[in-house]
Motif scaffolding. Structure first.
Motif, PDB file in Angstrom:
ATOM      1  N   SER A  89      44.519  45.777  33.770  1.00 49.90           N
ATOM      2  CA  SER A  89      44.641  44.730  34.777  1.00 49.90           C
ATOM      3  C   SER A  89      45.305  43.511  34.166  1.00 49.90           C
ATOM      4  CB  SER A  89      43.263  44.320  35.318  1.00 49.90           C
ATOM      5  OG  SER A  89      42.550  45.427  35.807  1.00 49.90           O
ATOM      6  N   LEU A 111      41.670  39.515  36.556  1.00 47.70           N
ATOM      7  CA  LEU A 111      40.398  40.091  36.962  1.00 47.70           C
ATOM      8  C   LEU A 111      39.445  38.950  37.275  1.00 47.70           C
ATOM      9  CD1 LEU A 111      39.729  43.108  37.043  1.00 47.70           C
ATOM     10  CD2 LEU A 111      38.806  42.901  34.726  1.00 47.70           C
ATOM     11  N   LYS A 124      35.389  38.366  38.157  1.00 47.39           N
ATOM     12  CA  LYS A 124      34.072  39.011  38.169  1.00 47.39           C
ATOM     13  C   LYS A 124      32.984  37.950  38.332  1.00 47.39           C
ATOM     14  CE  LYS A 124      35.501  43.201  37.471  1.00 47.39           C
ATOM     15  NZ  LYS A 124      35.277  44.274  38.486  1.00 47.39           N
ATOM     16  N   GLU A 141      27.836  40.799  35.946  1.00 47.77           N
ATOM     17  CA  GLU A 141      28.484  42.087  36.184  1.00 47.77           C
ATOM     18  C   GLU A 141      28.866  42.751  34.867  1.00 47.77           C
ATOM     19  OE1 GLU A 141      31.365  40.835  39.712  1.00 47.77           O
ATOM     20  OE2 GLU A 141      31.371  43.006  39.407  1.00 47.77           O
ATOM     21  N   LYS A 142      28.949  44.067  34.872  1.00 47.25           N
ATOM     22  CA  LYS A 142      29.455  44.816  33.729  1.00 47.25           C
ATOM     23  C   LYS A 142      30.964  44.950  33.926  1.00 47.25           C
ATOM     24  CE  LYS A 142      28.367  48.826  30.877  1.00 47.25           C
ATOM     25  NZ  LYS A 142      27.418  49.951  30.670  1.00 47.25           N
ATOM     26  N   VAL A 143      31.722  44.604  32.896  1.00 47.41           N
ATOM     27  CA  VAL A 143      33.172  44.558  33.009  1.00 47.41           C
ATOM     28  C   VAL A 143      33.790  45.487  31.975  1.00 47.41           C
ATOM     29  CG1 VAL A 143      35.223  43.089  32.961  1.00 47.41           C
ATOM     30  CG2 VAL A 143      33.040  42.148  33.763  1.00 47.41           C
ATOM     31  N   LEU A 184      37.456  46.487  30.287  1.00 45.95           N
ATOM     32  CA  LEU A 184      38.883  46.230  30.100  1.00 45.95           C
ATOM     33  C   LEU A 184      39.447  47.412  29.326  1.00 45.95           C
ATOM     34  CD1 LEU A 184      38.869  42.447  29.071  1.00 45.95           C
ATOM     35  CD2 LEU A 184      38.958  43.454  31.351  1.00 45.95           C
ATOM     36  N   ALA A 196      28.591  39.971  32.107  1.00 46.07           N
ATOM     37  CA  ALA A 196      29.580  38.899  31.979  1.00 46.07           C
ATOM     38  C   ALA A 196      28.954  37.525  32.160  1.00 46.07           C
ATOM     39  CB  ALA A 196      30.697  39.103  32.993  1.00 46.07           C
ATOM     40  N   THR A 255      35.084  33.786  30.246  1.00 49.32           N
ATOM     41  CA  THR A 255      36.355  33.546  30.929  1.00 49.32           C
ATOM     42  C   THR A 255      37.415  33.269  29.871  1.00 49.32           C
ATOM     43  OG1 THR A 255      35.389  32.712  32.979  1.00 49.32           O
ATOM     44  CG2 THR A 255      37.599  31.924  32.408  1.00 49.32           C
ATOM     45  N   THR A 311      44.960  40.537  29.712  1.00 45.86           N
ATOM     46  CA  THR A 311      44.179  40.485  30.950  1.00 45.86           C
ATOM     47  C   THR A 311      43.524  39.121  31.020  1.00 45.86           C
ATOM     48  OG1 THR A 311      43.689  42.856  30.972  1.00 45.86           O
ATOM     49  CG2 THR A 311      42.205  41.413  32.209  1.00 45.86           C
ATOM     50  N   LEU A 332      40.782  37.073  32.510  1.00 49.39           N
ATOM     51  CA  LEU A 332      39.488  37.305  33.149  1.00 49.39           C
ATOM     52  C   LEU A 332      38.847  35.982  33.545  1.00 49.39           C
ATOM     53  CD1 LEU A 332      37.028  39.133  33.883  1.00 49.39           C
ATOM     54  CD2 LEU A 332      36.235  38.787  31.533  1.00 49.39           C
ATOM     55  N   VAL A 374      35.279  34.643  35.084  1.00 47.39           N
ATOM     56  CA  VAL A 374      33.900  34.975  35.429  1.00 47.39           C
ATOM     57  C   VAL A 374      33.295  33.809  36.204  1.00 47.39           C
ATOM     58  CG1 VAL A 374      31.652  35.687  34.578  1.00 47.39           C
ATOM     59  CG2 VAL A 374      33.706  36.392  33.347  1.00 47.39           C
TER      60      VAL A 374
END
Lengths: 114, 114
Positions: free
Chosen positions: A8, A11, A13, A17-19, A21, A81, A86, A109, A111, A113
């Motif tokens: 990605s 992203l 999230k 959450e479980k993330v 990559l 997360a 982030t 990526t 990310l 959060v």
């Protein structure tokens, strides 16, 4: 040309959450790396892997885990997360374990959060 | 452990002007030294690297760098910059012995003005 792809580019999230990559390289490289990049801090090594099922902690492994079930694929996992995760995450690979080896990077990526 | 310092966070240069980006390292012996470039939205790409021998190293895109042991420096230069050189530049150091990995500087962002 070596190609390193990341699943990605962006992203978003939620906290807790479980993330996952994902990173894939197509040049049969032995070594793979996960970094995070933050403004003013440069790149910091999270984990690296010398071979399938092998992993070593980098400088900032807390809150992360990794998986390398196949040579070409190296996954970074955020079990739960948090907002301080982030960041921009960069995957890289290199031919073997020598410190002089060139690392080839994926596009990253980004990310977020929440 | 090794460390690397890029003292300039942001540099602005006119197109066609010369460029020098500074990098200083700390390491007990002669390390392996690298310069990587990150164009907007991209991963990092190797510009050049130094292991031993000739202290003036030529890289891609018209860049060169000079290793100066007495100053613990590995500055990146280009005689005439192009608008496409606008990017972030990272110096990195790896030990020539042992198993430690690459250590990156915090980066220098280069802006090119017409």
């Amino acid at each position: 040309d070596v190609k390193v792809t990341q699943s990605s580019r962006y992203l978003v999230k939620r906290t807790g959450e479980k993330v996952f990559l994902e990173c894939v390289q197509d040049m049969d490289h032995e070594n793979m790396f996960w970094y995070r990049q933050d403004p003013g801090l440069g790149l910091r090594l999270i984990y690296f892997s010398y071979d399938v099922k092998m992993k070593e902690k980098g400088d900032i492994p807390e809150g992360y885990s990794v998986s390398r079930e196949k040579k070409e694929r190296f996954s970074l996992i955020l079990e739960s997360a948090s907002t301080n995760q982030t960041s921009m995450y960069l995957c890289a690979s290199s031919l073997d374990s020598g410190a002089q080896e060139t690392q080839y990077f994926g596009p990253g990526t980004r990310l977020l959060v929440l | 452990a090794q460390s690397v310092t890029q003292p300039d966070i942001h540099i602005t240069v006119s197109e066609g002007a010369s460029l020098e980006l500074r990098c200083n390292y700390s390491y007990g012996a002669t390390p392996y030294l690298f310069w990587y470039v990150q164009s907007p939205g991209q991963g990092l790409q190797l510009l050049l690297k130094y292991f031993s021998g000739d202290t003036l190293v030529q890289g891609i895109k018209g860049f060169e760098a000079e290793f100066k042991r007495s100053q613990s420096s590995f500055n990146l230069r280009k005689p005439s910059v192009h608008w496409s050189d606008a990017a972030e530049y990272f110096c990195a150091v790896a030990p020539s012995v042992g198993n430690e990995k690459l250590t990156f500087g915090t980066g220098t962002r280069l802006t090119i003005i017409p």
